[in-house]
Design a protein around this motif. Structure first.
Motif, PDB file in Angstrom:
ATOM      1  N   HIS A 167       0.800  -1.143   0.130  1.00 52.76           N
ATOM      2  CA  HIS A 167       0.000   0.057  -0.148  1.00 52.76           C
ATOM      3  C   HIS A 167       1.177   1.255  -0.186  1.00 52.76           C
ATOM      4  O   HIS A 167       0.129   2.545   0.571  1.00 52.76           O
ATOM      5  CB  HIS A 167      -0.930   0.046   1.121  1.00 52.76           C
ATOM      6  N   ASP A 170      -0.708   4.183  -1.964  1.00 47.39           N
ATOM      7  CA  ASP A 170      -2.244   4.626  -1.128  1.00 47.39           C
ATOM      8  C   ASP A 170      -1.555   5.445  -0.079  1.00 47.39           C
ATOM      9  O   ASP A 170      -2.315   6.518   0.089  1.00 47.39           O
ATOM     10  CB  ASP A 170      -2.881   3.466  -0.813  1.00 47.39           C
ATOM     11  N   GLU A 173      -0.318   8.861  -1.342  1.00 50.58           N
ATOM     12  CA  GLU A 173      -1.076   9.605  -1.844  1.00 50.58           C
ATOM     13  C   GLU A 173      -2.116  10.393  -0.661  1.00 50.58           C
ATOM     14  O   GLU A 173      -2.255  11.483  -0.788  1.00 50.58           O
ATOM     15  CB  GLU A 173      -2.046   8.927  -2.748  1.00 50.58           C
ATOM     16  N   ALA A 174      -2.230   9.556   0.604  1.00 50.89           N
ATOM     17  CA  ALA A 174      -3.154   9.936   1.540  1.00 50.89           C
ATOM     18  C   ALA A 174      -2.598  11.244   2.087  1.00 50.89           C
ATOM     19  O   ALA A 174      -2.982  12.262   2.523  1.00 50.89           O
ATOM     20  CB  ALA A 174      -3.616   8.971   2.415  1.00 50.89           C
ATOM     21  N   CYS A 245      -7.339   4.798   3.361  1.00 49.37           N
ATOM     22  CA  CYS A 245      -6.784   4.450   2.010  1.00 49.37           C
ATOM     23  C   CYS A 245      -7.788   3.126   1.663  1.00 49.37           C
ATOM     24  O   CYS A 245      -7.864   2.874   0.676  1.00 49.37           O
ATOM     25  CB  CYS A 245      -5.406   3.849   2.089  1.00 49.37           C
ATOM     26  N   ASN A 246      -8.412   2.644   2.478  1.00 45.96           N
ATOM     27  CA  ASN A 246      -9.518   1.495   2.397  1.00 45.96           C
ATOM     28  C   ASN A 246     -10.519   2.088   1.713  1.00 45.96           C
ATOM     29  O   ASN A 246     -11.129   3.003   1.952  1.00 45.96           O
ATOM     30  CB  ASN A 246      -9.598   0.839   3.593  1.00 45.96           C
TER      31      ASN A 246
END
Length: 246
Positions: A167, A170, A173-174, A245-246
């Motif tokens: 991840h 992800d 990006e977060a 991210c989920n």
């Protein structure tokens, strides 16, 4: 530029164990070294390259290909550290104006860059991160948080998407959406997809464009003012980011 440069340090951290080949290649590219020394005026570059034998062999190979030190024998201390010093020519232009005339003169000087390569340091934050102007890091959550907690230190994250199911993109990006860092995905992580995006360009052309994008991003981050990360409230921030991210 003054004769004596003010200390300005860039830290690159690849993590403790995994050899992040692409990040090391980007950092020890002569064009990158020229950029940070001559244009961005860094005086010190610290590269934490990892404890694997492959990492040390890669660092030794790339150092030996840098023109300024290609005729030297690269030696490492028992703790895996090596230090090399490079100089780059710098031309400064000065314009002098009077009431009637304007004259331009150029002066040639040299910038000095000390490169220190280390395996790992258990006190990396205190010894290097907190003393750096910019950190270029792998996307490990611990390394990201360590840097973000250091006041005034800018952060550029480079994604190693060859590590499966971690991840990294992800998470980066977060954090980027929070305005606290920027990130870069190197060209060779997904060659076929990137070539398709670029309309079928040759691999070499796309790779050059990706490297150019990386250099521009380094310049941007060097002069960027990021938001401060907010402290976690009731839970560790890693859980907050992963939940987003989920």
């Amino acid at each position: 530029m003054s004769q004596k440069q003010q200390r300005k340090q860039l830290l690159v951290t690849t993590g403790a164990t995994v050899t992040f080949t692409k990040l090391i290649e980007l950092i020890l590219h002569p064009t990158f070294l020229q950029l940070i020394s001559s244009k961005l005026q860094y005086t010190h570059l610290v590269i934490q390259y990892g404890t694997s034998s492959d990492s040390q062999q890669l660092v030794e190979k790339l150092l030996s290909q840098i023109p300024q030190i290609s005729n030297k024998k690269i030696s490492f201390k028992p703790d895996g550290a090596t230090t090399q010093t490079l100089t780059f020519p710098v031309t400064t232009t000065t314009t002098t104006k009077t009431s009637q005339t304007k004259s331009t003169s150029q002066q040639s000087t040299q910038s000095r860059l000390e490169i220190k390569c280390i395996l790992f340091d258990t006190n990396l934050v205190a010894n290097y991160t907190s003393k750096s102007h910019l950190v270029i890091s792998h996307a490990g959550t611990g390394s990201i948080l360590d840097t973000l907690r250091c006041p005034g230190v800018r952060l550029l994250v480079v994604i190693n998407s060859k590590l499966l199911d971690n991840h990294q993109l992800d998470i980066a990006e977060a954090f980027a959406n929070m305005g606290v860092l920027k990130f870069h995905v190197p060209f060779d992580d997904d060659i076929e997809k990137k070539i398709d995006w670029q309309g079928g360009k040759k691999v070499d052309d796309v790779e050059r464009e990706s490297f150019s994008d990386f250099l521009k991003l380094v310049e941007d981050v060097d002069d960027c003012e990021f938001k401060k990360i907010e402290p976690a409230k009731g839970s560790v921030i890693e859980d907050v980011i992963l939940s987003e991210c989920n």
